[in-house]
Design a protein around this motif. Structure first.
Motif, short mmCIF file in Angstrom:
data_model
loop_
_atom_site.label_atom_id
_atom_site.label_comp_id
_atom_site.label_asym_id
_atom_site.label_seq_id
_atom_site.Cartn_x
_atom_site.Cartn_y
_atom_site.Cartn_z
N LEU A 1 -6.91 5.18 8.57
CA LEU A 1 -7.14 4.79 7.18
C LEU A 1 -7.40 3.30 7.01
O LEU A 1 -7.78 2.86 5.92
N SER A 2 -7.20 2.51 8.04
CA SER A 2 -7.35 1.06 7.91
C SER A 2 -8.82 0.67 7.77
O SER A 2 -9.71 1.30 8.34
N ASN B 1 -6.44 6.40 0.68
CA ASN B 1 -5.03 6.34 1.09
C ASN B 1 -4.48 7.73 1.40
O ASN B 1 -3.27 7.90 1.53
N VAL B 2 -5.36 8.71 1.52
CA VAL B 2 -4.92 10.10 1.70
C VAL B 2 -4.75 10.41 3.18
O VAL B 2 -5.70 10.32 3.96
N PHE C 1 0.83 -1.20 0.00
CA PHE C 1 0.00 0.00 0.00
C PHE C 1 0.86 1.26 0.00
O PHE C 1 1.97 1.27 0.55
N TYR C 2 0.36 2.31 -0.60
CA TYR C 2 1.03 3.60 -0.62
C TYR C 2 0.10 4.66 -0.04
O TYR C 2 -1.09 4.70 -0.36
N ILE D 1 4.04 7.79 -0.25
CA ILE D 1 5.04 7.11 0.57
C ILE D 1 4.53 5.70 0.82
O ILE D 1 3.33 5.50 1.05
N SER D 2 5.40 4.71 0.72
CA SER D 2 4.97 3.33 0.92
C SER D 2 4.55 3.12 2.37
O SER D 2 4.97 3.86 3.27
#
Length: 306
Positions: free
Chosen positions: A184-185, A169-170, A8-9, A89-90
């Motif tokens: 975010l999960s 993912n923001v 994920f990024y 970013i990863s």
């Protein structure tokens, strides 16, 4: 998206999408360089000056090292987010950044507590101060702070590896702070949130209790001094340390431990700028401005270089 955390990024929103504001924020590079120079000079002065070999300066040099590390974890990635086209970013890099940010902050609060105890021993136990705060004991205090910090951060960051991210993912921030990642999960994150709240609360309360307890004894001893000049002279070395404590704990507690109903993206960013960018710059200024020995060591270093 269905991606596991390892693939994920995260996308960092930074501080603003306005291009003029972003250009202005590049001045943070100057602040970062000044932070490195200021704290680096303190570390060098303590290491090279024979007059700065007391426990107070020993702890101050470690505080400067932590400030340099904390600033280095956040500011370069922030500048990259501001100026770069790629603002991702990863997950692994984000977890690593969160780990080192928490590690630096945890160690710093216990270094501040150690500095408070050193002031207590100097003012309340002056005849036994050198015996209490010998170099071996000081090193043990610093080592203990690092051990607590390391296990504290492992406790909070290892559970992140079990989380999955399948939605937005923001991260509406300029760095990967742990609460922002957890939010975010797509898993149930109640356990992660409670673990973080309890660990940060325990570390913060224990270190703050030790610091406040030292200052209760210090203030009690200072108030027993008859002359105003004597009280000022006794408490003067504590004023700079107390200012740093208030700055660090004030912003940190309000950022992480306030109720979720009071959460504000803009306020979070402002508080994060305070304790991750401005505080590491202000610490060497606050700790050195009223310190004659430190200023004398700086002047000696500059004369040698010239």
């Amino acid at each position: 998206m269905g991606n596991h955390s390892a693939q994920f990024y995260f996308s960092l929103s930074g501080l603003s999408n306005d291009i003029h504001f972003q250009i202005f924020l590049f001045s943070l590079l100057l602040i970062y360089l000044l932070t490195l120079v200021g704290n680096g000079m303190i570390m060098l002065a303590v290491r090279t000056s024979p007059h700065l070999q007391s426990p107070m300066y020993f702890f101050l040099s470690h505080l400067s090292f932590l400030d340099m590390g904390y600033s280095s974890v956040t500011v370069p990635s922030m500048l990259e987010t501001i100026t770069g086209k790629q603002k991702t970013i990863s997950a692994g890099e984000g977890f690593t950044q969160a780990f080192f940010m928490l590690l630096s902050a945890t160690i710093e609060v216990f270094i501040l507590s150690s500095m408070a105890y050193d002031r207590y021993s100097a003012i309340c136990q002056p005849l036994h101060s050198m015996e209490l705060m010998n170099i071996s004991f000081c090193r043990k205090l610093v080592a203990t702070a690092w051990i607590i910090g390391f296990f504290h951060e492992l406790t909070n960051t290892l559970p992140l590896l079990r989380l999955q991210f399948c939605g937005s993912n923001v991260i509406r921030h300029f760095s990967c702070e742990l609460p922002s990642i957890i939010s975010l999960s797509c898993n149930d994150t109640f356990t992660n949130q409670m673990l973080f709240f309890l660990c940060v609360g325990a570390v913060g309360l224990i270190s703050l209790f030790l610091t406040v307890l030292s200052y209760i004894y210090i203030i009690s001893a200072v108030l027993k001094i008859n002359s105003t000049e004597g009280r000022h002279k006794a408490f003067s070395p504590c004023s700079s340390h107390l200012t740093v404590v208030i700055l660090f704990y004030g912003t940190g507690y309000f950022r992480y431990l306030r109720p979720s109903s009071a959460t504000s993206v803009v306020l979070d960013k402002i508080l994060s700028i305070q304790y991750s960018i401005l505080t590491p710059l202000l610490n060497p200024i606050i700790c050195s401005l009223q310190n004659k020995e430190m200023k004398a060591a700086f002047r000696k270093m500059l004369r040698l270089k010239s």
